[in-house]
Design a protein around this motif. Sequence first.
Motif, short mmCIF file in Angstrom:
data_model
loop_
_atom_site.label_atom_id
_atom_site.label_comp_id
_atom_site.label_asym_id
_atom_site.label_seq_id
_atom_site.Cartn_x
_atom_site.Cartn_y
_atom_site.Cartn_z
N THR A 121 37.84 16.85 39.32
CA THR A 121 38.20 18.04 40.11
C THR A 121 39.52 17.79 40.82
O THR A 121 40.12 16.72 40.71
CB THR A 121 37.12 18.34 41.17
OG1 THR A 121 37.20 17.35 42.22
CG2 THR A 121 35.71 18.34 40.58
N PRO A 174 33.38 22.41 39.17
CA PRO A 174 34.80 22.27 39.50
C PRO A 174 35.10 22.47 40.97
O PRO A 174 36.17 22.08 41.44
CB PRO A 174 35.46 23.36 38.65
CG PRO A 174 34.40 24.40 38.50
CD PRO A 174 33.13 23.62 38.37
N ALA A 208 41.23 25.26 41.93
CA ALA A 208 40.19 24.31 41.55
C ALA A 208 39.63 24.64 40.18
O ALA A 208 39.37 23.75 39.36
CB ALA A 208 39.07 24.31 42.60
N SER A 213 40.43 22.40 36.00
CA SER A 213 39.57 22.06 34.87
C SER A 213 39.95 22.86 33.62
O SER A 213 40.00 22.31 32.52
CB SER A 213 38.10 22.31 35.24
OG SER A 213 37.23 21.94 34.20
#
Length: 316
Positions: free
Chosen positions: A190, A215, A262, A266
Amino acid sequence: MSTPAAPVDLRDLGRSGLSVSPITLGTSSLGRDVSPGAAAEPEAVSLAAAMLHGPYAVVDTSNVYAGGHSERVLGLALADTGIAPGRQIVTKVDADPETGVFDRDRVLRSFEESLTRLGIDRVGLLHLHDPYGVPFEDAMGPGGAVEGLLELRESGAVDAIGIAAGKVSVVSRYVASDCFDVLLTHNRYTLLERRATVLLEAAKERGMGVFNAAPFGGALLARGSASGATYAYRETPAEVLERVRLLEEICARHGVELATAALHFSLRSPLVDSTVVGISRPERIADLEARRQHAVPDELWADIDALGPPPAAVAD
């Protein structure tokens, strides 16, 4: 119920033969404290139906999620509304909740329990889930849990098998075994934690598909530094909170919400095929899709990289 013609942005899940969208919907809280016939059951079933008819290819569950109610509620939704074309449910086998036994026979029982709750006769992908209570050598040996999974794959009961757990020190040995088609890791790749990088690289080198779950670290990267939210189900250390505050400042400069950054951390990674996000309300699906489509400037990532490696946010 409006349904896209096909799941969005399909891509291969490694060597598994399955396809995924960039986001997978998680159901760990679906049906929690909702007993059969309870007043809250219709709302839970409605949420499950929204997942099954949403824009993403996979809905992720487990034998133990919400004490089995996650699968049960998904089963009710399947019976009521069916599932949109191109979508599928992925589940996980788990240790016996009373005895802790996690061997070949338990894997087969867990699988049958899941199919019964879901009201289906097969799943494309079946994970070995959190095998922390059994030594790796036992899990891999004769009569062990992995033997059960291999039997299910070889018989055609499932198309692919995966290892789904958090601790890198544990999961890395299962990845190195080359028995599995897919990896699912959580809370360790993350904006705040990168310890799973080597694990993801090892999986990709083997042609495995990769799910990256949580995440937002559970809640902290969704709610922010002032929220009091935990990271990976634990109280957040002061140095990690300070890192979040710095991330918030960078995001504000670039006009991007922390939660969006965030998620994109990913989504943009070449090591990740699909990012698993748990939802508790139907409207969160549209919110996730809006965040997925939001343009995040390259300069934001450069500013984050300039902060240097993040402090350890979770113990392994």
